[in-house]
Design a protein around this motif. Sequence first.
Motif, PDB file in Angstrom:
ATOM      1  N   VAL A 101       0.475  -1.398   0.109  1.00  0.00           N
ATOM      2  CA  VAL A 101       0.102   0.266   0.091  1.00  0.00           C
ATOM      3  C   VAL A 101       0.763   1.010   0.033  1.00  0.00           C
ATOM      4  CG1 VAL A 101      -1.750   1.016   1.438  1.00  0.00           C
ATOM      5  CG2 VAL A 101      -1.767  -1.465   1.046  1.00  0.00           C
ATOM      6  N   GLU A 102       0.880   2.212  -1.029  1.00  0.00           N
ATOM      7  CA  GLU A 102       1.771   2.945  -1.124  1.00  0.00           C
ATOM      8  C   GLU A 102       1.392   3.911  -0.157  1.00  0.00           C
ATOM      9  OE1 GLU A 102       4.771   4.868  -3.329  1.00  0.00           O
ATOM     10  OE2 GLU A 102       3.907   2.665  -3.899  1.00  0.00           O
ATOM     11  N   GLY A 103       2.612   4.603   1.021  1.00  0.00           N
ATOM     12  CA  GLY A 103       2.176   5.778   1.427  1.00  0.00           C
ATOM     13  C   GLY A 103       1.675   5.171   3.078  1.00  0.00           C
ATOM     14  N   ALA A 104       1.637   3.745   2.994  1.00  0.00           N
ATOM     15  CA  ALA A 104       0.789   3.122   4.039  1.00  0.00           C
ATOM     16  C   ALA A 104       2.178   3.436   5.238  1.00  0.00           C
ATOM     17  CB  ALA A 104       0.372   1.793   4.440  1.00  0.00           C
TER      18      ALA A 104
ATOM     19  N   PRO B  74     -11.627 -10.916  11.005  1.00  0.00           N
ATOM     20  CA  PRO B  74     -10.721  -9.837  10.899  1.00  0.00           C
ATOM     21  C   PRO B  74     -10.611  -8.820   9.213  1.00  0.00           C
ATOM     22  CG  PRO B  74      -9.827 -11.871  11.533  1.00  0.00           C
ATOM     23  CD  PRO B  74     -11.131 -12.311  11.028  1.00  0.00           C
ATOM     24  N   SER B  75     -10.496  -8.033   9.391  1.00  0.00           N
ATOM     25  CA  SER B  75      -9.896  -7.256   8.578  1.00  0.00           C
ATOM     26  C   SER B  75      -8.916  -5.750   9.143  1.00  0.00           C
ATOM     27  CB  SER B  75     -11.284  -6.167   8.207  1.00  0.00           C
ATOM     28  OG  SER B  75     -12.752  -6.342   8.318  1.00  0.00           O
ATOM     29  N   ILE B  76      -7.869  -5.810   8.130  1.00  0.00           N
ATOM     30  CA  ILE B  76      -6.961  -4.590   8.105  1.00  0.00           C
ATOM     31  C   ILE B  76      -8.097  -3.225   7.696  1.00  0.00           C
ATOM     32  CG2 ILE B  76      -4.679  -4.475   7.786  1.00  0.00           C
ATOM     33  CD1 ILE B  76      -4.823  -7.000   7.152  1.00  0.00           C
ATOM     34  N   ALA B  77      -7.231  -2.475   8.697  1.00  0.00           N
ATOM     35  CA  ALA B  77      -7.438  -0.752   8.274  1.00  0.00           C
ATOM     36  C   ALA B  77      -6.195  -0.270   8.363  1.00  0.00           C
ATOM     37  CB  ALA B  77      -7.669  -0.200   9.644  1.00  0.00           C
ATOM     38  N   VAL B  78      -6.064   0.471   7.298  1.00  0.00           N
ATOM     39  CA  VAL B  78      -4.861   0.955   6.727  1.00  0.00           C
ATOM     40  C   VAL B  78      -5.146   2.478   6.879  1.00  0.00           C
ATOM     41  CG1 VAL B  78      -2.700   0.682   5.342  1.00  0.00           C
ATOM     42  CG2 VAL B  78      -4.248  -1.246   5.215  1.00  0.00           C
ATOM     43  N   PHE B  79      -3.867   2.890   7.763  1.00  0.00           N
ATOM     44  CA  PHE B  79      -3.383   4.402   7.375  1.00  0.00           C
ATOM     45  C   PHE B  79      -2.800   5.088   6.180  1.00  0.00           C
ATOM     46  CE2 PHE B  79      -2.062   8.544   8.963  1.00  0.00           C
ATOM     47  CZ  PHE B  79      -2.878   9.548   8.510  1.00  0.00           C
ATOM     48  N   ILE B  80      -2.691   6.151   5.637  1.00  0.00           N
ATOM     49  CA  ILE B  80      -2.377   6.207   4.364  1.00  0.00           C
ATOM     50  C   ILE B  80      -2.207   7.395   5.073  1.00  0.00           C
ATOM     51  CG2 ILE B  80      -1.487   6.934   1.973  1.00  0.00           C
ATOM     52  CD1 ILE B  80      -3.776   3.772   2.519  1.00  0.00           C
ATOM     53  N   ALA B  81      -0.226   8.623   5.029  1.00  0.00           N
ATOM     54  CA  ALA B  81      -0.955   9.804   5.502  1.00  0.00           C
ATOM     55  C   ALA B  81      -0.489  11.063   4.650  1.00  0.00           C
ATOM     56  CB  ALA B  81       0.776  10.065   6.507  1.00  0.00           C
ATOM     57  N   GLU B  82      -1.344  11.923   4.599  1.00  0.00           N
ATOM     58  CA  GLU B  82      -1.370  13.021   3.920  1.00  0.00           C
ATOM     59  C   GLU B  82      -0.088  13.491   2.999  1.00  0.00           C
ATOM     60  OE1 GLU B  82      -2.871  18.059   3.288  1.00  0.00           O
ATOM     61  OE2 GLU B  82      -2.939  16.301   4.774  1.00  0.00           O
ATOM     62  N   LYS B  83      -0.204  13.012   1.867  1.00  0.00           N
ATOM     63  CA  LYS B  83       1.580  13.788   1.106  1.00  0.00           C
ATOM     64  C   LYS B  83       1.652  14.699  -0.239  1.00  0.00           C
ATOM     65  CE  LYS B  83       6.030  11.367  -0.047  1.00  0.00           C
ATOM     66  NZ  LYS B  83       6.286  10.101   0.243  1.00  0.00           N
TER      67      LYS B  83
ATOM     68  N   SER C  22      -6.301   9.333   4.137  1.00  0.00           N
ATOM     69  CA  SER C  22      -7.251   8.340   3.320  1.00  0.00           C
ATOM     70  C   SER C  22      -6.680   7.195   4.621  1.00  0.00           C
ATOM     71  CB  SER C  22      -7.006   7.244   2.167  1.00  0.00           C
ATOM     72  OG  SER C  22      -5.858   7.236   1.622  1.00  0.00           O
ATOM     73  N   VAL C  23      -7.976   6.191   5.075  1.00  0.00           N
ATOM     74  CA  VAL C  23      -7.719   4.931   5.589  1.00  0.00           C
ATOM     75  C   VAL C  23      -8.691   3.875   4.580  1.00  0.00           C
ATOM     76  CG1 VAL C  23      -9.052   4.047   6.853  1.00  0.00           C
ATOM     77  CG2 VAL C  23      -7.960   6.057   8.221  1.00  0.00           C
ATOM     78  N   LYS C  24      -7.871   2.813   4.468  1.00  0.00           N
ATOM     79  CA  LYS C  24      -8.656   1.151   3.629  1.00  0.00           C
ATOM     80  C   LYS C  24      -8.699   0.365   4.521  1.00  0.00           C
ATOM     81  CE  LYS C  24      -6.669   3.918  -0.665  1.00  0.00           C
ATOM     82  NZ  LYS C  24      -5.572   3.288  -1.450  1.00  0.00           N
TER      83      LYS C  24
ATOM     84  N   GLN D  89     -12.960   2.549   2.687  1.00  0.00           N
ATOM     85  CA  GLN D  89     -12.534   3.580   2.359  1.00  0.00           C
ATOM     86  C   GLN D  89     -12.790   5.033   2.487  1.00  0.00           C
ATOM     87  OE1 GLN D  89      -9.969   3.767  -1.382  1.00  0.00           O
ATOM     88  NE2 GLN D  89     -11.561   3.916  -2.143  1.00  0.00           N
ATOM     89  N   LYS D  90     -12.199   6.150   2.742  1.00  0.00           N
ATOM     90  CA  LYS D  90     -12.548   7.570   3.071  1.00  0.00           C
ATOM     91  C   LYS D  90     -11.456   8.374   3.023  1.00  0.00           C
ATOM     92  CE  LYS D  90     -15.523  10.580   6.029  1.00  0.00           C
ATOM     93  NZ  LYS D  90     -16.672  10.780   4.633  1.00  0.00           N
ATOM     94  N   THR D  91     -10.749   9.081   2.521  1.00  0.00           N
ATOM     95  CA  THR D  91     -10.452  10.361   2.187  1.00  0.00           C
ATOM     96  C   THR D  91     -10.267  11.666   3.049  1.00  0.00           C
ATOM     97  OG1 THR D  91     -11.453  11.594   0.342  1.00  0.00           O
ATOM     98  CG2 THR D  91      -9.712   9.552   0.161  1.00  0.00           C
ATOM     99  N   PHE D  92      -9.483  12.284   3.461  1.00  0.00           N
ATOM    100  CA  PHE D  92      -9.853  13.316   4.009  1.00  0.00           C
ATOM    101  C   PHE D  92      -8.534  14.654   4.453  1.00  0.00           C
ATOM    102  CE2 PHE D  92      -9.409   9.728   6.706  1.00  0.00           C
ATOM    103  CZ  PHE D  92      -8.578   9.548   7.081  1.00  0.00           C
TER     104      PHE D  92
END
Length: 630
Positions: free
Chosen positions: A167-170, A181-190, A196-198, A212-215
Motif C-alpha cells: 500500500v503506497e504511503g502506508a 478480521p479486517s485490516i485498517a490501513v492509514f495513508i498519511a497526507e503527502k 485516507s483510510v482503507k 475507504q475514506k479520504t480527508f
Amino acid sequence: MASQPSQQYAFRAQKRMGLVGGTPNYTPLDSFKSPEAPARTYKYSPDGRLFAYTVPSGVFIYQAEGAQLLKELPLPNIVEISFSPRGTYISTWERPVKLEDGSQHKNLRVFSVSTGEELIAFTQKSQEGWDLQYTISESHAIRLVGQEIQVFRPAEWSKGVVDKLKVEGATTVSLSPGLNPSIAVFIAEKKGQPASVKIYGLTTLSATPMSQKTFFKADKSTIKWNTIGTHVLVLTQTEVDQANKSYYGETGGLYLLSASGTFDCRVTLDKEGPVHDFAWSPNSKEFAVTYGYMPAKSMLFDKAAKTLHDFGTAFYNFVSFNPQGRLLALAGFGNLAGNLDIFDRRTLTKVAAIDASNTSHCEWSPDGRFLLTATLSPRLRVDNGIKIWHCTGPLVHIQMIDELYQASWRPAPIDAVPAFPQGLPPAPAPSPSVQEHVAVAKPTPTKAAGAYRPPGARGLEASSVYKRDDGTPSGHSTPNGRYSRSPVPGRPRPNNRRHVPGAPTSPSPVRSPEPEKRGRKGKNKKDKDGAKKDAVVEDQSKPALEVQTNGKAANGPLSPANGSVPPTPNDANGLDPIAKKVRNLNKKLKAIEELKEKARKGERLEATQIKKMDTEAEIRKELAGLGITS
C-alpha cells in the motif's frame, strides 16, 4: 463458565517488583520472588494466564495464578516483550546493533512459551509498533514492513510470508478483533494528496478495499476497533498546528467507518478544540468522546454517530468503560486536578466522584467493580503508589511505592469473572492500609490566619479595635472601605476615621462621595482654583494632633511648629506659580552640584551633562530676578 481466577495486580519499581492479591486482603504473593536486578518491563498474557518480566540477563515466564516459574529465556538486553492472545507465543524486542559480519540484526524474535524454542526472527528498527498483530484465534499474524503488509500463519512459521499487500504511503495498520478480521490501513497526507483510510479483508487482501475514506489535515492517526470488529474509529492529527493554538498539532477530525463499507461519516463535534480521548463500549454499539478546549465536552454516540447523551462540560481528558459496559469513567489527569467521575450507563447519572489527583495510569478491574489509579515515575517522582477505588467511590486499598514505573491489573476473560449485578454492588471494607495512610496523612489543625493586620495594629488596644465579626466590616471603617487617618492606631476620631500606621500624620480632607474625574495631564483653571480653596479649608479645620508615647497619650497636643512632628509638604496644586518656578530652578541647581561632584572625583561626563553645567549662571540669574539669593 471457566474457573474464576483470583483478582491480582502487578507493579514494577526501581528496586523491586511484586504480585499482589486482590479483595479483600490485598496480600503479596509470597511465592513470587522479586528479581535482584531492576526489571525493564513486565507483561500479562491477554487471557491473564501468564506473567513475564525482563531483566538484563533474560526473560522469566510465570504462571500468574500461584506465581510458579515456567520458563527462563537467556536473552540479554531485551527491552520489550508481548504475548499472543492465547499466550502460545511470546515476542521480544531489543535495540538494533551493527553486527561484525555486516548482516542485519534480527532484533524481533518470536518464541514458543511452552518449549522456549525460537520460531522466527525479523529486523525491526522502530520501537513504536514493533510487535506482530494476531487474530484472536492466533490463526494469522501481520506486520507492516515499509509499505508492505505481510501475513503469517503462526502454526506454520517456517513457511514465512503467506500473503502480502503493498500500500503506497502506508504508515499505520490495525488488525480488527472478531471472527472475520479486517485490516485498517492509514495513508498519511503527502505532497497535496489527501490522507485516507482503507479497510481490507484479511483473507482477501488482493481484492479492492471493502471501505475507504479520504480527508485532509492528517499526518498521523489513532485507530480503534469495536470489540466485534464491525466498526472502526479513526482520529487524525497534524504534526504542526497552523493556527498556533497547540504544541501537539491540530486535530483533523474523528471518522467512523464500517468494515463492510456500508457506512462512513465524520463524527460531528460541536465544540472547538482537540479530541482528548475516545473509547468504544464493550457492547460495540456505542462510543464516548471527550473533546474541545477546557472545560471539555463529553458525549455518548451510537454506532451511526448519533448523539445519545451529553454529559456536559467539565475538566475531563480521559474516558473509559468498565469491561461489562455498565459504568463509564470520565476524568481529568495529567495537568488537570485529577477529578474522576463515574456514571451509570443505564440511568446516565453520576454515581461516584473520586479525587484521584496526580494519577498517571488508570484502568478498570476485569470484574468492573474497582478502579486502579497509579502515580508513576518519571511523570511524578513524589507520592508514587497505587490506589484502588470501589466503583461507588470509597478508597479500599493503597500501597505507596518509591519510584514506581508500572502497575496494572491481571486480565481475565469476561466469561471468567462474576456477572455485574443489576444494582451497584456494595463497597467492601477498606484494607488496613487505608486506615494507616489516613492516620499518617491526617493534617494537623491550624489556626485560621484571619484578616491581615499591619504591624502598628497588632497590639493590646489595637487588636480589640481592629477585631471583626465574620462577614462584617470593622467597627470604625469609613463608608468607602478605606482607612482614614487618626492620631492613635485604632482610636476613633469624631469624623469616624482611623489612622493608618506608617502614613503621614498630617490629616487630609475627607473625600467627597462623588470625586471629580481628572485627567493625567494639566488641569484647567477651575480645578486649580478649587484646589486652592480646599487647601484653605483644610488649614482652617486642621485638628490638634495627639501622639502616643510608650503606650500613653501625651499631655497636650503637638504641632508641626515644635518639631516633634515633621510637617507635611503642601500639595503641588496649592503652590502659586512663582513658588513652583523657584522649586524647579532649585532642583536644576542641585542636579548641577551633583555633576560637579562627579567631575571632581574624576568621573567621565557626557556632553549633555557638561552642557547642563554651563547653564548654572543663567539659573542663578533667573533666581535673583525672582528675589531669591543662593
